[in-house]
Design a protein around this motif. Structure first.
Motif, PDB file in Angstrom:
ATOM      1  N   TYR A  94      23.365 -23.321  41.211  1.00 22.56           N
ATOM      2  CA  TYR A  94      24.674 -22.761  41.670  1.00 22.56           C
ATOM      3  C   TYR A  94      24.659 -22.033  40.576  1.00 22.56           C
ATOM      4  O   TYR A  94      24.043 -21.675  39.670  1.00 22.56           O
ATOM      5  N   MET A 277      19.568 -23.085  48.107  1.00 22.92           N
ATOM      6  CA  MET A 277      21.027 -23.089  48.325  1.00 22.92           C
ATOM      7  C   MET A 277      21.179 -22.956  46.996  1.00 22.92           C
ATOM      8  O   MET A 277      21.269 -23.700  45.922  1.00 22.92           O
ATOM      9  N   ASP A 278      22.534 -22.071  46.901  1.00 22.28           N
ATOM     10  CA  ASP A 278      23.078 -21.389  45.823  1.00 22.28           C
ATOM     11  C   ASP A 278      25.143 -22.529  46.759  1.00 22.28           C
ATOM     12  O   ASP A 278      25.460 -21.843  46.915  1.00 22.28           O
ATOM     13  N   ALA A 279      24.849 -23.613  46.357  1.00 23.19           N
ATOM     14  CA  ALA A 279      25.926 -24.363  46.556  1.00 23.19           C
ATOM     15  C   ALA A 279      27.848 -23.778  45.841  1.00 23.19           C
ATOM     16  O   ALA A 279      28.695 -23.323  46.512  1.00 23.19           O
ATOM     17  N   ASP A 282      27.908 -21.657  48.873  1.00 24.77           N
ATOM     18  CA  ASP A 282      27.579 -21.437  49.937  1.00 24.77           C
ATOM     19  C   ASP A 282      26.437 -20.772  50.797  1.00 24.77           C
ATOM     20  O   ASP A 282      26.545 -20.679  51.292  1.00 24.77           O
ATOM     21  N   LYS A 283      25.913 -20.650  50.084  1.00 22.00           N
ATOM     22  CA  LYS A 283      24.051 -19.814  51.289  1.00 22.00           C
ATOM     23  C   LYS A 283      22.967 -20.158  50.456  1.00 22.00           C
ATOM     24  O   LYS A 283      22.570 -20.325  49.322  1.00 22.00           O
ATOM     25  N   GLN A 284      22.214 -20.283  51.248  1.00 24.36           N
ATOM     26  CA  GLN A 284      20.837 -20.025  51.182  1.00 24.36           C
ATOM     27  C   GLN A 284      19.575 -18.950  50.993  1.00 24.36           C
ATOM     28  O   GLN A 284      20.797 -17.930  50.791  1.00 24.36           O
TER      29      GLN A 284
END
Length: 372
Positions: A94, A277-279, A282-284
């Motif tokens: 995160y 990912m950055d959960a 919600d982004k790669q």
């Protein structure tokens, strides 16, 4: 006859009296009393003059030292560097998409961790999972004069040892969860779902800003700010060998791969067979620049484990991948508190593309980069 004479005399008097009136009438008739002609109607709209307020466009003269974005004034903030757990069992991560630069280095046994360098913690939600420090994280954080955020660490790291030769440094600034737990939190839902305890520690931008203030750490500089040693341009003009698919290999089996996206001009990162990912967002993760630095790696026993050391001062070789091209470079760093700088083979400074940067530090003899 008498009546005729009287009538003629009366007519003469009448004509004499009317003569004055004719003269006045004639004089008066020189003034045009006819109403003015009315202008023909038109379908053209009447234009009413208006005053348009002047607008002053900001003059963008400065580059942000960590990402190259144009600014109106020098960025005088201070960077913060967070150690992020990167073992597969600790995913997802995160807050990583908010970092300007992400370093990846091996700890022990082929396991890597990330050092996420942030220039702005405002509005950043959960960051983590946070993990323990190693000497090279202290070392890299110092290259940006960044406050290091971590949870414990190796004895070498906690004692300020920075190389296998016993180089030490004092006064380094950090926030350690083991001493300052209020600036961190545990994700109980993660733990209850089966994650190991060491994979559940997080912080966030608000807590870190509070911690920096409470500890009295400076969060800005006077003048033009700290020199991070980087140069940026919108079109850096990287000319080398085509590289649209890139893989960075570490000492063990760990690899991180990048696929060039022509539309965005960014390299999308993947690891463990899926997107990095950055959960929270919600982004790669995607980077304009991918740097691979070769550094001598050694291992020294600290009483518990054999700990990894990288020689991160002096000079070394590397590669810059940007805009679909790869070129060889040389990295330089004069001292433990100095920043990294990069030059091409002919010695000219390397220019990075404006945007985020990934830096993979690999063993010069056992790691490397492949591309196609």
């Amino acid at each position: 006859m008498k009546q005729f004479m009287c009538l003629a005399f009366a007519l003469c008097l009448l004509l004499c009296g009317c003569g004055g009136g004719v003269e006045e009438t004639t004089a008066a008739s020189t003034v045009d009393t006819t109403p003015e002609a009315t202008a023909a109607p038109t379908t053209e709209p009447t234009t009413v003059p208006t005053t348009v307020p002047e607008t002053t466009e900001p003059v963008l003269l400065y580059h942000h030292p960590l990402n190259g974005e144009l600014l109106e004034a020098p960025w005088t903030g201070r960077a913060t560097a967070v150690v992020i757990n990167n073992i597969k069992d600790a995913l997802p991560q995160y807050g990583t998409s908010y970092a300007d630069i992400i370093y990846e280095l091996e700890t022990e046994g082929g396991i890597t961790r990330l050092l996420a360098v942030f220039s702005d913690l405002r509005n950043v939600g959960s960051i983590g999972p946070v993990r323990s420090a190693r000497t090279f994280f202290n070392n890299v954080a110092l290259s940006h004069d960044a406050v290091l955020i971590h949870c414990g660490g190796s004895q070498f790291a906690l004692n300020g040892n920075y190389s296998s030769n016993g180089d030490t440094i004092t006064g380094w600034q950090h926030i350690n969860e083991q001493n300052n737990g209020s600036y961190f939190f545990r994700d109980r839902a993660r733990y209850n779902s089966g994650y190991a305890w060491e994979h559940t520690l997080f912080t966030n931008g608000e807590k870190l800003l509070e911690g920096l203030s409470d500890k009295g750490y400076n969060i800005s500089y006077e003048g033009d700010g700290y020199d991070h040693g980087l140069t940026f341009a919108e079109a850096p003009g990287v000319t080398g060998t085509s590289a649209t698919s890139v893989t960075v290999k570490f000492r063990g089996s760990k690899t991180t791969s990048f696929q060039f996206d022509i539309e965005s001009g960014l390299y999308k990162a993947s690891q463990y067979g899926s997107g990095m990912m950055d959960a929270g967002a919600d982004k790669q993760l995607a980077f304009r620049n991918v740097l691979v630095l070769y550094a001598n790696q050694s291992f020294t026993y600290d009483g518990y484990y054999y700990r990894s050391f990288y020689q991160l001062s002096g000079n070394g070789k590397g590669s810059l991948i940007c805009d679909g091209q790869i070129v060889p470079i040389t990295w330089h760093r004069d001292a433990l508190r100095g920043s990294f700088s990069y030059t091409s083979q002919d010695g000219t400074p390397v220019t990075l593309g404006v945007g985020k940067t990934y830096v993979g530090v690999v063993d010069a003899s056992r790691g490397g980069v492949t591309f196609e």
